[in-house]
Scaffold this motif. Structure first.
Motif, PDB file in Angstrom:
ATOM      1  N   ARG A 145      37.002  39.051-154.871  1.00 28.32           N
ATOM      2  CA  ARG A 145      36.439  39.058-156.132  1.00 28.32           C
ATOM      3  C   ARG A 145      35.800  40.196-156.601  1.00 28.32           C
ATOM      4  N   TYR A 146      35.976  40.510-158.029  1.00 31.89           N
ATOM      5  CA  TYR A 146      35.220  41.564-158.548  1.00 31.89           C
ATOM      6  C   TYR A 146      33.792  41.711-158.252  1.00 31.89           C
ATOM      7  N   PRO A 147      33.330  42.978-158.196  1.00 31.33           N
ATOM      8  CA  PRO A 147      31.907  43.199-157.892  1.00 31.33           C
ATOM      9  C   PRO A 147      30.961  42.568-158.830  1.00 31.33           C
ATOM     10  N   GLU A 148      29.996  42.047-158.621  1.00 23.81           N
ATOM     11  CA  GLU A 148      29.069  41.358-159.461  1.00 23.81           C
ATOM     12  C   GLU A 148      28.437  42.175-160.560  1.00 23.81           C
ATOM     13  N   LYS A 167      30.569  43.573-162.914  1.00 22.84           N
ATOM     14  CA  LYS A 167      31.745  44.272-163.299  1.00 22.84           C
ATOM     15  C   LYS A 167      32.942  43.520-163.115  1.00 22.84           C
ATOM     16  N   VAL A 168      32.635  42.205-163.766  1.00 23.86           N
ATOM     17  CA  VAL A 168      33.854  41.361-163.786  1.00 23.86           C
ATOM     18  C   VAL A 168      34.586  41.175-165.175  1.00 23.86           C
ATOM     19  N   TRP A 210      35.031  46.349-168.753  1.00 24.82           N
ATOM     20  CA  TRP A 210      35.453  46.019-167.310  1.00 24.82           C
ATOM     21  C   TRP A 210      36.950  45.774-166.938  1.00 24.82           C
ATOM     22  N   TRP A 214      38.913  48.525-164.844  1.00 24.03           N
ATOM     23  CA  TRP A 214      39.700  48.260-163.458  1.00 24.03           C
ATOM     24  C   TRP A 214      41.315  48.899-163.670  1.00 24.03           C
ATOM     25  N   LEU A 248      39.306  48.479-155.376  1.00 20.02           N
ATOM     26  CA  LEU A 248      38.337  48.387-154.333  1.00 20.02           C
ATOM     27  C   LEU A 248      39.290  48.566-152.944  1.00 20.02           C
ATOM     28  N   GLY A 264      35.539  47.275-149.527  1.00 24.66           N
ATOM     29  CA  GLY A 264      34.950  46.836-150.720  1.00 24.66           C
ATOM     30  C   GLY A 264      34.292  47.963-151.569  1.00 24.66           C
ATOM     31  N   LYS A 265      34.576  49.190-151.105  1.00 31.35           N
ATOM     32  CA  LYS A 265      33.978  50.233-152.008  1.00 31.35           C
ATOM     33  C   LYS A 265      34.870  50.592-152.939  1.00 31.35           C
ATOM     34  N   ILE A 266      34.304  50.883-154.281  1.00 27.99           N
ATOM     35  CA  ILE A 266      34.875  51.238-155.483  1.00 27.99           C
ATOM     36  C   ILE A 266      35.621  52.598-155.453  1.00 27.99           C
TER      37      ILE A 266
END
Length: 112
Positions: free
Chosen positions: A76-79, A81-82, A90, A94, A99, A103-105
């Motif tokens: 899932r996209y980070p909250e 940032k969808v 966004w 992307w 990620l 889970g780090k951008i």
């Protein structure tokens, strides 16, 4: 006895059709000049009942049913940032970010 209708009251006044015609012509001219700029269409990233997911380590994305978890290799996209619509802030972001497995951008490796 049947009620009679006053035909003079039921018909349009002289010149009414010219006024309506002029208004329609003006509206058509505005649309032609602006190129429908005010009628911009925005396409949703996913259909109703779906949410977008991002491929881990890449810029690929997919849409998943609200009733399912992301498939292997997707998260899932980070909250907050969808992406919601194609070309929105966004969605564009992307294209060059992703990620990592934790889970780090990070910058997308294929965003040359």
């Amino acid at each position: 006895m049947p009620r009679r209708m006053n035909l003079a009251a039921a018909t349009a006044r002289p010149g009414t059709f010219r006024l309506v015609g002029a208004a329609l012509a003006s509206a058509a001219a505005i649309v032609a000049v602006t190129g429908c700029a005010g009628l911009e269409y925005k396409e949703d990233v996913c259909s109703s009942g779906e949410y977008p997911v991002l491929s881990v380590g890449g810029t690929g994305s997919a849409c998943v049913s609200d009733k399912q978890e992301p498939p292997a290799g997707f998260v899932r996209y980070p909250e907050g940032k969808v992406p919601q619509q194609v070309g929105d802030k966004w969605d564009v972001y992307w294209d060059t970010h992703t990620l990592d497995k934790d889970g780090k951008i990070i910058d997308a490796p294929d965003a040359g």
